[in-house]
Design a protein around this motif. Sequence first.
Motif, PDB file in Angstrom:
ATOM      1  N   ARG A   1       0.836  -1.203   0.000  1.00  0.00           N
ATOM      2  CA  ARG A   1       0.000   0.000   0.000  1.00  0.00           C
ATOM      3  C   ARG A   1       0.869   1.250   0.000  1.00  0.00           C
ATOM      4  O   ARG A   1       1.996   1.230   0.483  1.00  0.00           O
ATOM      5  CB  ARG A   1      -0.896   0.016   1.241  1.00  0.00           C
ATOM      6  CG  ARG A   1      -1.863  -1.152   1.285  1.00  0.00           C
ATOM      7  CD  ARG A   1      -2.345  -1.413   2.691  1.00  0.00           C
ATOM      8  NE  ARG A   1      -3.147  -0.324   3.218  1.00  0.00           N
ATOM      9  CZ  ARG A   1      -3.059   0.156   4.446  1.00  0.00           C
ATOM     10  NH1 ARG A   1      -2.195  -0.358   5.302  1.00  0.00           N
ATOM     11  NH2 ARG A   1      -3.827   1.137   4.834  1.00  0.00           N
ATOM     12  N   CYS A   2       0.318   2.323  -0.531  1.00  0.00           N
ATOM     13  CA  CYS A   2       1.063   3.578  -0.493  1.00  0.00           C
ATOM     14  C   CYS A   2       0.097   4.740  -0.416  1.00  0.00           C
ATOM     15  O   CYS A   2      -1.001   4.684  -0.974  1.00  0.00           O
ATOM     16  CB  CYS A   2       1.949   3.716  -1.737  1.00  0.00           C
ATOM     17  SG  CYS A   2       2.999   5.185  -1.607  1.00  0.00           S
ATOM     18  N   ASN A   3       0.530   5.806   0.261  1.00  0.00           N
ATOM     19  CA  ASN A   3      -0.299   7.005   0.376  1.00  0.00           C
ATOM     20  C   ASN A   3       0.019   8.023  -0.716  1.00  0.00           C
ATOM     21  O   ASN A   3      -0.526   9.118  -0.710  1.00  0.00           O
ATOM     22  CB  ASN A   3      -0.144   7.640   1.767  1.00  0.00           C
ATOM     23  CG  ASN A   3       1.311   7.782   2.177  1.00  0.00           C
ATOM     24  OD1 ASN A   3       2.219   7.367   1.447  1.00  0.00           O
ATOM     25  ND2 ASN A   3       1.551   8.367   3.330  1.00  0.00           N
ATOM     26  N   LEU A   4       0.929   7.669  -1.647  1.00  0.00           N
ATOM     27  CA  LEU A   4       1.194   8.527  -2.805  1.00  0.00           C
ATOM     28  C   LEU A   4       1.019   7.707  -4.079  1.00  0.00           C
ATOM     29  O   LEU A   4       0.806   6.495  -4.027  1.00  0.00           O
ATOM     30  CB  LEU A   4       2.607   9.110  -2.739  1.00  0.00           C
ATOM     31  CG  LEU A   4       2.914  10.047  -1.564  1.00  0.00           C
ATOM     32  CD1 LEU A   4       4.329  10.563  -1.671  1.00  0.00           C
ATOM     33  CD2 LEU A   4       1.918  11.203  -1.493  1.00  0.00           C
ATOM     34  N   ARG A   5       1.153   8.360  -5.204  1.00  0.00           N
ATOM     35  CA  ARG A   5       1.032   7.689  -6.510  1.00  0.00           C
ATOM     36  C   ARG A   5       2.077   8.296  -7.444  1.00  0.00           C
ATOM     37  O   ARG A   5       1.721   8.992  -8.403  1.00  0.00           O
ATOM     38  CB  ARG A   5      -0.381   7.929  -7.082  1.00  0.00           C
ATOM     39  CG  ARG A   5      -1.421   6.960  -6.515  1.00  0.00           C
ATOM     40  CD  ARG A   5      -1.171   5.595  -7.152  1.00  0.00           C
ATOM     41  NE  ARG A   5      -2.071   4.556  -6.723  1.00  0.00           N
ATOM     42  CZ  ARG A   5      -1.964   3.876  -5.578  1.00  0.00           C
ATOM     43  NH1 ARG A   5      -1.039   4.174  -4.700  1.00  0.00           N
ATOM     44  NH2 ARG A   5      -2.783   2.895  -5.322  1.00  0.00           N
ATOM     45  N   CYS A   6       3.360   8.084  -7.165  1.00  0.00           N
ATOM     46  CA  CYS A   6       4.408   8.690  -7.984  1.00  0.00           C
ATOM     47  C   CYS A   6       4.248   8.241  -9.427  1.00  0.00           C
ATOM     48  O   CYS A   6       3.970   7.056  -9.681  1.00  0.00           O
ATOM     49  CB  CYS A   6       5.779   8.314  -7.456  1.00  0.00           C
ATOM     50  SG  CYS A   6       5.996   8.879  -5.777  1.00  0.00           S
ATOM     51  N   LEU A   7       4.456   9.155 -10.354  1.00  0.00           N
ATOM     52  CA  LEU A   7       4.062   8.847 -11.727  1.00  0.00           C
ATOM     53  C   LEU A   7       4.882   7.723 -12.359  1.00  0.00           C
ATOM     54  O   LEU A   7       4.428   7.089 -13.293  1.00  0.00           O
ATOM     55  CB  LEU A   7       4.065  10.109 -12.599  1.00  0.00           C
ATOM     56  CG  LEU A   7       5.252  11.052 -12.585  1.00  0.00           C
ATOM     57  CD1 LEU A   7       6.233  10.664 -13.657  1.00  0.00           C
ATOM     58  CD2 LEU A   7       4.740  12.470 -12.818  1.00  0.00           C
ATOM     59  N   TYR A   8       6.082   7.429 -11.833  1.00  0.00           N
ATOM     60  CA  TYR A   8       6.882   6.346 -12.420  1.00  0.00           C
ATOM     61  C   TYR A   8       6.661   5.016 -11.711  1.00  0.00           C
ATOM     62  O   TYR A   8       7.201   3.997 -12.102  1.00  0.00           O
ATOM     63  CB  TYR A   8       8.374   6.687 -12.354  1.00  0.00           C
ATOM     64  CG  TYR A   8       8.836   7.168 -10.994  1.00  0.00           C
ATOM     65  CD1 TYR A   8       9.024   6.279  -9.947  1.00  0.00           C
ATOM     66  CD2 TYR A   8       9.063   8.510 -10.764  1.00  0.00           C
ATOM     67  CE1 TYR A   8       9.427   6.714  -8.701  1.00  0.00           C
ATOM     68  CE2 TYR A   8       9.473   8.958  -9.523  1.00  0.00           C
ATOM     69  CZ  TYR A   8       9.652   8.053  -8.505  1.00  0.00           C
ATOM     70  OH  TYR A   8      10.047   8.492  -7.267  1.00  0.00           O
ATOM     71  N   CYS A   9       5.886   5.005 -10.631  1.00  0.00           N
ATOM     72  CA  CYS A   9       5.821   3.815  -9.785  1.00  0.00           C
ATOM     73  C   CYS A   9       4.451   3.164  -9.731  1.00  0.00           C
ATOM     74  O   CYS A   9       4.337   1.953  -9.808  1.00  0.00           O
ATOM     75  CB  CYS A   9       6.271   4.198  -8.382  1.00  0.00           C
ATOM     76  SG  CYS A   9       6.156   2.871  -7.174  1.00  0.00           S
TER      77      CYS A   9
ATOM     78  N   THR B   1      11.466   5.548   2.673  1.00  0.00           N
ATOM     79  CA  THR B   1      10.129   6.108   2.868  1.00  0.00           C
ATOM     80  C   THR B   1       9.932   7.341   2.003  1.00  0.00           C
ATOM     81  O   THR B   1      10.901   8.020   1.657  1.00  0.00           O
ATOM     82  CB  THR B   1       9.917   6.492   4.351  1.00  0.00           C
ATOM     83  OG1 THR B   1       8.688   7.221   4.466  1.00  0.00           O
ATOM     84  CG2 THR B   1      11.031   7.350   4.911  1.00  0.00           C
ATOM     85  N   ASN B   2       8.661   7.635   1.710  1.00  0.00           N
ATOM     86  CA  ASN B   2       8.392   8.894   1.014  1.00  0.00           C
ATOM     87  C   ASN B   2       8.350  10.068   1.983  1.00  0.00           C
ATOM     88  O   ASN B   2       8.178  11.209   1.570  1.00  0.00           O
ATOM     89  CB  ASN B   2       7.090   8.805   0.192  1.00  0.00           C
ATOM     90  CG  ASN B   2       5.858   8.536   1.052  1.00  0.00           C
ATOM     91  OD1 ASN B   2       5.760   8.975   2.194  1.00  0.00           O
ATOM     92  ND2 ASN B   2       4.891   7.819   0.484  1.00  0.00           N
ATOM     93  N   GLY B   3       8.476   9.814   3.258  1.00  0.00           N
ATOM     94  CA  GLY B   3       8.650  10.881   4.242  1.00  0.00           C
ATOM     95  C   GLY B   3       7.382  11.574   4.686  1.00  0.00           C
ATOM     96  O   GLY B   3       7.408  12.399   5.603  1.00  0.00           O
TER      97      GLY B   3
ATOM     98  N   GLY C   1       8.424  -0.647   0.819  1.00  0.00           N
ATOM     99  CA  GLY C   1       7.024  -0.927   0.541  1.00  0.00           C
ATOM    100  C   GLY C   1       6.814  -1.136  -0.940  1.00  0.00           C
ATOM    101  O   GLY C   1       7.721  -1.625  -1.612  1.00  0.00           O
ATOM    102  N   GLY C   2       5.695  -0.628  -1.466  1.00  0.00           N
ATOM    103  CA  GLY C   2       4.755   0.399  -0.991  1.00  0.00           C
ATOM    104  C   GLY C   2       5.418   1.381  -0.037  1.00  0.00           C
ATOM    105  O   GLY C   2       6.618   1.592  -0.076  1.00  0.00           O
ATOM    106  N   GLU C   3       4.586   1.989   0.769  1.00  0.00           N
ATOM    107  CA  GLU C   3       5.114   2.945   1.739  1.00  0.00           C
ATOM    108  C   GLU C   3       5.101   2.281   3.125  1.00  0.00           C
ATOM    109  O   GLU C   3       4.031   2.041   3.702  1.00  0.00           O
ATOM    110  CB  GLU C   3       4.259   4.221   1.715  1.00  0.00           C
ATOM    111  CG  GLU C   3       4.552   5.198   2.831  1.00  0.00           C
ATOM    112  CD  GLU C   3       6.038   5.519   2.992  1.00  0.00           C
ATOM    113  OE1 GLU C   3       6.761   5.645   2.001  1.00  0.00           O
ATOM    114  OE2 GLU C   3       6.484   5.610   4.155  1.00  0.00           O
ATOM    115  N   PRO C   4       6.284   1.985   3.658  1.00  0.00           N
ATOM    116  CA  PRO C   4       6.326   1.226   4.920  1.00  0.00           C
ATOM    117  C   PRO C   4       5.645   1.928   6.090  1.00  0.00           C
ATOM    118  O   PRO C   4       5.102   1.265   6.976  1.00  0.00           O
ATOM    119  CB  PRO C   4       7.829   1.050   5.172  1.00  0.00           C
ATOM    120  CG  PRO C   4       8.513   2.026   4.284  1.00  0.00           C
ATOM    121  CD  PRO C   4       7.626   2.257   3.116  1.00  0.00           C
TER     122      PRO C   4
HETATM  123 FE1  SF4 Z   1       4.571   5.194  -3.202  1.00  0.00          FE
HETATM  124 FE2  SF4 Z   1       7.219   5.072  -2.983  1.00  0.00          FE
HETATM  125 FE3  SF4 Z   1       6.007   4.245  -5.217  1.00  0.00          FE
HETATM  126 FE4  SF4 Z   1       6.033   6.832  -4.669  1.00  0.00          FE
HETATM  127  S1  SF4 Z   1       7.836   5.534  -5.077  1.00  0.00           S
HETATM  128  S2  SF4 Z   1       4.240   5.637  -5.317  1.00  0.00           S
HETATM  129  S3  SF4 Z   1       5.908   6.836  -2.493  1.00  0.00           S
HETATM  130  S4  SF4 Z   1       5.827   3.310  -3.224  1.00  0.00           S
END
Ligand code: SF4
Length: 346
Positions: A21-29, A105-107, A76-79
């Motif tokens: 799971r992640c609380n962001l949606r980075c465009l490359y990931c 982490t995405n911080g 993660g995802g976002e740990p």
């Molecule tokens: Fe989430 Fe990290 Fe992927 Fe960004 S790079 S979408 S923060 S898992």
Amino acid sequence: MQLIDNFGRSIDYIRISVTDRCNLRCLYCMPDTSGCTAAGKADGKISHDAVLRYEEIVRFVEAAAALGIKKIRLTGGEPLVRRSLHELVKGIKQISGIEELSLTTNGQLLAQLITPLALAGLDRVNISLDSLIPERYAQITKGGDFGKVMAGIRAAESAGLLPVKLNMVPMLGVNDDEIVDFVRFGMHTGAQIRFIELMPTVVNEHLFSKGFIGSEQIRRAIEREFEITPLKLRKYGPARYFKVKCAAEPQSHASGIIGIISAVTCRFCSLCNRLRLTADGRLRPCLYSNIEIGLFDALRNNASAEELQGLILQAVALKPERHHICDGTKTGTSTGAPFIMSGVGG
Ligand code: SF4
Ligand code: SAM
């Protein structure tokens, strides 16, 4: 004890994904459908029951440490969206033989969680930051709050988790004009900047074909403003490190350390020292291949340490000599199609 694979590499490092799971949606990931919202609610594909429990991860690390694993990275995802991560940190830090425990982490949640994590014994953090411009950061991450990640960086420094490392993925037409600004930011703050080549995945094919920047190009952009000298910081691992000094002010004492990670253009496979455990218990000997050993059932059914070690040794024996990103074959298959990863995931 040392764990040596079939190609003479010493394997002492495991990256453990604690959630998809992640609380962001980075465009490359991540795809921008389903899941994350800017409000920070995270969602993933793996069902709750299929995710390894903390006590299962601890048993896995105990078995791995007895074989020679010394370093663990939680990712993660976002740990940090996983509840009470500090409990896992505490459990892993108590295992004999584990010398370093770090977190990527995405911080976004770091400032609020740093105290229990540091008290539990976390050694270091890597924080992902792809822009120093708040509006651009929000666009790249689809809703990330720049203020929160900066607060996370400061919190990690104050907690003594030094050096804080910042992961930046340069992309043509997106943030490549900030490469030099990042170097300067690192020199001023003491953070170590790590430039990571964009890797192709199923969600970023268009971005990869238009926006990929190789490590030589990244290096040349830096050399236009800074003197850089190669450093030998580590025997194994994917990063090449450099000391940077301001070329225009050779007398200045200001300097910094940067890393360049060329996963795509310059293979670091001969130096690869790692395995990867997915959130649902699949042990992967190479991040860029589909080969995996299932550990979930063994962990859920209380397998003995010896049984777990047998599975870990199987994964090490299957570790390929090299990956095949972008060279037309896929490790572990014979599709002949260009290899595009399903996701970096850590
Ligand atoms: Fe989430 Fe990290 Fe992927 Fe960004 S790079 S979408 S923060 S898992
Ligand atoms: N969510 C956490 C974070 O962003 O730091 C941890 C997981 S994230 C997958 C780990 C790292 O992988 C991040 O630094 C991210 O920038 C990087 N990453 C993700 N997808 C990538 C890709 N396609 N190419 C290069 N780096 C990527």
